[in-house]
Design a protein around this motif. Structure first.
Motif, mmCIF file in Angstrom:
data_model
loop_
_atom_site.group_PDB
_atom_site.id
_atom_site.type_symbol
_atom_site.label_atom_id
_atom_site.label_comp_id
_atom_site.label_asym_id
_atom_site.label_seq_id
_atom_site.Cartn_x
_atom_site.Cartn_y
_atom_site.Cartn_z
ATOM 1 N N LEU A 1 -48.471 0.270 -6.156
ATOM 2 C CA LEU A 1 -49.430 -0.007 -5.085
ATOM 3 C C LEU A 1 -50.807 0.459 -5.529
ATOM 4 N N GLU A 2 -51.733 -0.471 -5.643
ATOM 5 C CA GLU A 2 -53.116 -0.144 -6.014
ATOM 6 C C GLU A 2 -53.181 0.651 -7.316
ATOM 7 N N SER B 1 -51.197 -4.311 -8.170
ATOM 8 C CA SER B 1 -50.273 -4.120 -7.042
ATOM 9 C C SER B 1 -49.087 -5.068 -7.109
ATOM 10 N N PRO C 1 -45.948 -4.660 -4.845
ATOM 11 C CA PRO C 1 -45.046 -4.035 -3.879
ATOM 12 C C PRO C 1 -43.681 -4.714 -3.883
ATOM 13 N N LYS D 1 -49.927 -0.522 2.814
ATOM 14 C CA LYS D 1 -49.358 -1.858 2.637
ATOM 15 C C LYS D 1 -49.997 -2.873 3.578
ATOM 16 N N LEU E 1 -53.187 -3.896 2.022
ATOM 17 C CA LEU E 1 -52.903 -4.692 0.825
ATOM 18 C C LEU E 1 -52.493 -6.119 1.195
#
Length: 196
Positions: free
Chosen positions: A44-45, A91, A93, A132, A135
Motif C-alpha cells: 500500500l503506497e 500499490s 492491495p 484503502k 487509494l
C-alpha cells in the motif's frame, strides 16, 4: 543528564523518509521467498503492510458475498476473492473481494482496475477507511464497501473523487435494510444475511 529518544520518537524520525517499494520490487521479494508462504501482506503506497488474520465471521462474509456476486453478475465479470489488484506503481492491495470486467482478467498480470471492491473489517477498520478508501477513490474504483463486523453494518462509498482521494457519497446500511449496489443496480441483498 541527557536521555536518548524514546522508541516512538525514533520511529517517527525513521518514518520521515522511508524507502518506498515499487510493485516490481515487491514482486521480486515475493519470488525470492522473503515472505513466508503463509504470511499475508500487501503493498500500500509503497509500504509492505501485514494483513489481519481472518475470524470465522470474516471468512463467512467473503464466502457469502463471493457466491452472491458470481450468481448475480454472471460471466461478464470476474469476482476476485483476496487477490492482488495492481492500482499503481506503488500499490497492490489484496482486497477481500474485487469485481473486475472479465476481459481484464489475465494470466499474465493482475487486474489494474475494479468496479466494486469489498473489505471485511474488524481490527483493520481504520486502515480500510482511511488508507484503502483513499487509494480506491484515487484510482477511480466506482464503488467500495466496508463490511463493519463490529457495528454490523455495511459502509458503502461511491462517486470517487480521484484528485482528493475520497468518495463523495457515503451511506451506512444496517441489518434492517437492503443494500443495493450503485455500480450494479441488479445487485441487492438484506444486510442481515451477512451476519447470520
Amino acid at each position: 543528564m541527557s536521555t536518548g529518544p524514546t522508541s516512538a520518537e525514533t520511529t517517527a524520525l525513521l518514518l520521515e523518509s522511508p524507502r518506498l517499494l515499487s510493485v516490481a520490487e515487491y514482486h521480486r521479494m515475493i519470488e525470492a521467498g522473503i515472505f513466508g508462504e503463509d504470511e499475508r501482506v500487501e503493498l500500500l503506497e509503497g509500504v509492505v503492510v501485514a494483513m489481519t488474520p481472518q475470524s470465522p465471521a470474516h471468512a463467512y462474509c467473503i464466502r457469502f458475498l463471493t457466491r452472491l456476486l458470481v450468481r448475480t453478475l454472471g460471466n461478464a465479470y470476474a469476482v476476485s476473492p483476496q487477490l492482488p489488484l495492481t492500482l499503481s506503481e506503488r500499490s497492490e492491495p489484496e482486497p477481500d473481494l474485487a469485481v473486475v470486467r472479465a476481459d481484464l482478467d489475465s494470466r499474465d498480470r493482475h487486474p489494474a482496475a475494479a468496479i466494486l471492491v469489498v473489505e471485511v473489517a474488524l481490527d483493520s477498520l481504520r486502515k480500510d477507511r482511511r488508507v484503502k478508501g483513499a487509494l480506491y477513490a484515487r484510482f477511480g474504483v466506482p464503488e467500495y464497501w466496508i463490511v463493519n463486523l463490529e457495528a454490523r453494518v455495511v459502509e458503502a462509498f461511491s462517486d470517487p473523487d480521484a484528485v482528493n482521494g475520497a468518495y463523495r457519497r457515503t451511506r451506512t446500511v444496517t441489518t434492517a435494510e437492503t443494500l443495493t449496489s450503485e455500480a450494479f443496480p441488479g445487485l441487492s441483498f438484506p444486510v442481515a444475511d451477512l451476519f447470520g
